[in-house]
Design a protein around this motif. Structure first.
Motif, mmCIF file in Angstrom:
data_model
loop_
_atom_site.group_PDB
_atom_site.id
_atom_site.type_symbol
_atom_site.label_atom_id
_atom_site.label_comp_id
_atom_site.label_asym_id
_atom_site.label_seq_id
_atom_site.Cartn_x
_atom_site.Cartn_y
_atom_site.Cartn_z
ATOM 1 N N TYR A 73 47.080 -37.945 18.015
ATOM 2 C CA TYR A 73 46.367 -36.729 17.644
ATOM 3 C C TYR A 73 44.915 -36.820 18.109
ATOM 4 O O TYR A 73 44.311 -37.894 18.084
ATOM 5 N N GLY A 104 29.200 -43.508 10.725
ATOM 6 C CA GLY A 104 29.493 -44.074 12.034
ATOM 7 C C GLY A 104 30.890 -44.640 12.188
ATOM 8 O O GLY A 104 31.197 -45.255 13.212
ATOM 9 N N GLN A 105 31.700 -44.441 11.184
ATOM 10 C CA GLN A 105 33.057 -44.993 11.213
ATOM 11 C C GLN A 105 34.097 -43.877 11.280
ATOM 12 O O GLN A 105 33.790 -42.704 11.041
ATOM 13 N N GLY A 106 35.318 -44.281 11.585
ATOM 14 C CA GLY A 106 36.423 -43.335 11.527
ATOM 15 C C GLY A 106 36.891 -43.148 10.092
ATOM 16 O O GLY A 106 36.224 -43.553 9.137
ATOM 17 N N LEU A 107 38.025 -42.550 9.936
ATOM 18 C CA LEU A 107 38.586 -42.272 8.619
ATOM 19 C C LEU A 107 39.529 -43.398 8.211
ATOM 20 O O LEU A 107 40.402 -43.795 8.984
ATOM 21 N N LEU A 142 37.663 -37.555 17.222
ATOM 22 C CA LEU A 142 38.447 -38.612 16.583
ATOM 23 C C LEU A 142 39.880 -38.583 17.094
ATOM 24 O O LEU A 142 40.478 -37.512 17.231
ATOM 25 N N TYR A 185 41.236 -34.923 16.950
ATOM 26 C CA TYR A 185 40.521 -34.060 16.021
ATOM 27 C C TYR A 185 39.053 -34.000 16.448
ATOM 28 O O TYR A 185 38.553 -34.896 17.123
ATOM 29 N N LEU A 199 46.997 -32.731 10.359
ATOM 30 C CA LEU A 199 46.331 -32.741 9.068
ATOM 31 C C LEU A 199 45.337 -31.595 9.000
ATOM 32 O O LEU A 199 44.621 -31.320 9.970
ATOM 33 N N PHE A 205 46.861 -36.457 1.284
ATOM 34 C CA PHE A 205 46.158 -37.673 1.662
ATOM 35 C C PHE A 205 44.712 -37.614 1.164
ATOM 36 O O PHE A 205 44.110 -36.550 1.071
ATOM 37 N N TYR A 258 55.470 -32.921 8.430
ATOM 38 C CA TYR A 258 54.055 -32.813 8.713
ATOM 39 C C TYR A 258 53.766 -33.402 10.074
ATOM 40 O O TYR A 258 54.364 -34.383 10.487
ATOM 41 N N GLN A 283 48.547 -41.111 9.289
ATOM 42 C CA GLN A 283 47.805 -41.203 10.533
ATOM 43 C C GLN A 283 46.696 -42.251 10.377
ATOM 44 O O GLN A 283 46.028 -42.318 9.343
ATOM 45 N N HIS A 284 46.499 -43.033 11.421
ATOM 46 C CA HIS A 284 45.458 -44.058 11.456
ATOM 47 C C HIS A 284 44.427 -43.641 12.494
ATOM 48 O O HIS A 284 44.782 -43.347 13.632
ATOM 49 N N PHE A 285 43.164 -43.659 12.089
ATOM 50 C CA PHE A 285 42.100 -43.112 12.925
ATOM 51 C C PHE A 285 41.287 -44.192 13.617
ATOM 52 O O PHE A 285 41.072 -45.284 13.068
ATOM 53 N N GLY A 286 40.805 -43.839 14.817
ATOM 54 C CA GLY A 286 39.794 -44.645 15.478
ATOM 55 C C GLY A 286 38.409 -44.300 14.964
ATOM 56 O O GLY A 286 38.258 -43.422 14.104
ATOM 57 N N ASP A 287 37.399 -44.983 15.496
ATOM 58 C CA ASP A 287 36.022 -44.761 15.048
ATOM 59 C C ASP A 287 35.359 -43.556 15.716
ATOM 60 O O ASP A 287 34.249 -43.184 15.345
ATOM 61 N N TYR A 325 41.234 -39.652 2.529
ATOM 62 C CA TYR A 325 40.609 -40.560 3.482
ATOM 63 C C TYR A 325 39.142 -40.739 3.089
ATOM 64 O O TYR A 325 38.528 -39.841 2.519
#
Lengths: 115, 114
Positions: free
Chosen positions: B33, A41-44, B91, B35, A103, A34, A100, B103-107, A36
């Motif tokens: 998840y 200030g943001q997520g991935l 996260l 992190y 990560l 992957f 998987y 995987q989709h992440f929050g802020d 990303y």
């Protein structure tokens, strides 16, 4: 043990120039790979992923990456960088039994774009 | 649709206090998840929930850290007796079932320990 190496901590390019961000992984089985991107200030945000099949994968925002098993690499490329692409980029490998789950991330590459 | 939601977005607390961080995953996502992202350690896996299976806690750094996921949806990460080294961005990510899903992440929640 699984690991991901991003050799470049910082990269600076001019707007409109091409870009390649390097990623090498260490993983015994077929990797799930992957890229990303993270803005301050943001997520991935997921740019692209490789699970199987065609080794050249297309992602969002004009990015692509090529999986090279012989080199254990998954480098990210963009032919023409925009100022809004300035951010931190993370390569990751999906690891875990039977496929998987978690990560494992590289340390990230911070991209600066000059006008 | 709605993404992964985390609250609070920022938390400042004194050393020794307990904190709770909340994550609302994307509806229908069975895997969740946590992190941690810190300057010294980068992005580290903490814990993973998948459906009704026992969670994978292998990434939790100490027994001061725990997490639960109620009803297969919302998750809470709890840190007891916080230390300054717990300062980081926490996260949360969620994923649909199946190995071919990302995987989709929050802020994230930025935690600062004074």
């Amino acid at each position: 043990a699984q690991s991901v190496t991003q050799p470049d901590i910082h990269i600076t390019v001019s707007e409109g120039a091409s870009l390649e961000l390097r990623c090498n992984y260490s993983y015994g089985a077929t990797p799930y790979l992957f890229w990303y991107v993270q803005s301050p200030g943001q997520g991935l945000q997921l740019l692209l992923k490789y699970f199987s099949g065609d080794t050249l994968v297309q992602g969002i925002k004009g990015f692509e990456a090529e999986f090279k098993r012989s080199q254990s690499s998954f480098n990210l490329r963009n032919p023409s960088v925009h100022w809004s692409d300035a951010a931190e980029y993370f390569c990751a490998v999906g690891a875990g039994p039977g496929g998987y789950n978690k990560l494992i991330f590289g340390a990230g590459t911070r991209l600066a774009v000059h006008p | 649709g709605a993404g992964v939601s985390q609250s609070p977005s920022n938390k400042v607390t004194e050393k020794g206090k307990d904190v709770e961080l909340r994550c609302d995953p994307i509806s229908g996502h069975t895997a969740l998840y946590w992190y941690r992202q810190s300057l010294g350690q980068g992005l580290e896996f903490l814990i993973y929930f998948q459906g009704n299976s026992a969670p994978d806690k292998s990434g939790l750094p100490s027994d001061r850290f725990s997490a639960e996921r109620t009803g297969g949806s919302v998750s809470t990460l709890t840190i007891q007796r916080t230390q300054q080294e717990d300062s980081a961005v926490y996260l949360c990510a969620s994923r649909k079932g199946g190995n071919n899903q990302p995987q989709h992440f929050g802020d994230g929640t930025r935690l600062s320990i004074l």
